[in-house]
Design an enzyme around this catalytic site. Sequence first.
Site, short mmCIF file in Angstrom:
data_model
loop_
_atom_site.label_atom_id
_atom_site.label_comp_id
_atom_site.label_asym_id
_atom_site.label_seq_id
_atom_site.Cartn_x
_atom_site.Cartn_y
_atom_site.Cartn_z
N GLY A 1 0.84 -1.20 0.00
CA GLY A 1 0.00 0.00 0.00
C GLY A 1 0.87 1.25 0.00
O GLY A 1 2.09 1.17 -0.17
N ASP B 1 2.34 -2.95 8.52
CA ASP B 1 1.45 -2.92 7.36
C ASP B 1 0.41 -1.83 7.57
O ASP B 1 0.23 -1.33 8.69
CB ASP B 1 0.76 -4.29 7.19
CG ASP B 1 0.25 -4.50 5.76
OD1 ASP B 1 -0.12 -5.64 5.43
OD2 ASP B 1 0.21 -3.51 4.99
N ALA C 1 -3.69 -0.31 6.65
CA ALA C 1 -5.06 -0.84 6.76
C ALA C 1 -6.01 0.12 6.06
O ALA C 1 -5.68 1.28 5.83
CB ALA C 1 -5.46 -0.99 8.23
N LYS D 1 -8.62 -4.89 5.66
CA LYS D 1 -7.45 -4.77 4.79
C LYS D 1 -7.77 -5.39 3.45
O LYS D 1 -8.68 -6.20 3.34
CB LYS D 1 -6.24 -5.49 5.43
CG LYS D 1 -5.60 -4.68 6.57
CD LYS D 1 -4.42 -5.41 7.19
CE LYS D 1 -3.30 -5.64 6.22
NZ LYS D 1 -2.89 -4.42 5.47
N GLY D 2 -6.96 -4.99 2.44
CA GLY D 2 -7.20 -5.57 1.13
C GLY D 2 -7.55 -4.54 0.07
O GLY D 2 -7.75 -4.87 -1.08
N GLU E 1 -0.41 -10.65 2.99
CA GLU E 1 -0.29 -9.75 4.16
C GLU E 1 -0.67 -10.49 5.43
O GLU E 1 -0.01 -10.38 6.46
CB GLU E 1 -1.18 -8.52 3.99
CG GLU E 1 -0.68 -7.53 2.97
CD GLU E 1 -1.65 -6.37 2.77
OE1 GLU E 1 -2.86 -6.52 3.07
OE2 GLU E 1 -1.19 -5.31 2.32
O1 DER Z 1 -4.20 -3.82 0.93
C1 DER Z 1 -3.97 -3.48 2.11
O2 DER Z 1 -4.44 -4.08 3.10
C2 DER Z 1 -3.10 -2.30 2.33
O3 DER Z 1 -2.45 -2.38 3.54
C3 DER Z 1 -3.88 -1.09 2.14
O4 DER Z 1 -5.19 -1.20 1.87
C4 DER Z 1 -3.54 0.14 2.95
O5 DER Z 1 -3.36 1.04 1.95
P1 DER Z 1 -2.85 2.54 2.12
O6 DER Z 1 -1.72 2.48 3.10
O7 DER Z 1 -2.42 2.88 0.74
O8 DER Z 1 -4.03 3.29 2.61
#
Ligand code: DER
Length: 257
Positions: free
Chosen positions: A31, A89, A91, A102-103, A111
């Site tokens: 992300g 990571d 979210a 997430k996703g 992840e």
């Molecule tokens: O795909 C995910 O879970 C990523 O962590 C994501 O959605 C977070 O994205 P961002 O940091 O660009 O907001």
Amino acid sequence: KLVEASKRLAAFQAVKEHLDPSYTRVGIGSGSTVVYVVDAIAALGPGVTAGMSFYPTGAQSEELIEAAGLRLQYISKLPAGTQLDVAFDGADEVDDDLNLIKGGGACLWQEKIVAASAKKFVCVADFRKLSPRLGTSWKKGIPIEVLPMAAPRVLDELKRMGSHNPRVRPGLPGKAGAIVTDNGMWIIDAPFTPLHLPKDSAESGIRAGNEDNGVWTVDALADRLIKIPGVAEIGLFYGSNGLQVASGAQKPVAAYF
Ligand code: DER
């Protein structure tokens, strides 16, 4: 501007507080926020990072690690019985109990595997991501990674479960057809009415592990979604209240905003 500054601040704060120089194995999510996490780690210099290996959660994450000159390693090479020291990571949404959607970046399967392989999972998110209950601010739906041939059946089941207009995530401009993940799968985004926490049952009447007319508690929905035939993994993570929506995963340490 403000959002980027918030992401950067959150990332540098998270690395400062949760990347101990003694660590040797670090998971890196996907992300745009995690880009700042890698910047913060690289800024520590080879004196700190030379002894560390970095484990990606997909193609973008791999590129981030390599571009920063950090040592790339893979979860598939992790010796049996060992864990990553920490995984960072982003979210899409974070609720009061640190449950996560997430996703949004279609990287949720790897992840979750990397997060669940870490002793400590640090979610790094800007102020937009915090909301009282999942589904309040992130309206696109819960991302679900599915085997393409099963997608129609999964969509049927999601509608039966009360999802409002679940759909296969379309490809970006220039890519006809659905988004294909790093694992050759599709993503279905399944919107639900904001989820309740098990502790909400007093006011909402929906006891833990239940749903009422399409309104679900986080734990009940996570348990049901993962069992739908054709579903590989779901974009619901963790719970600091002992709610392990990601089986066997470590609870998040903190979310930075
Ligand atoms: O795909 C995910 O879970 C990523 O962590 C994501 O959605 C977070 O994205 P961002 O940091 O660009 O907001």
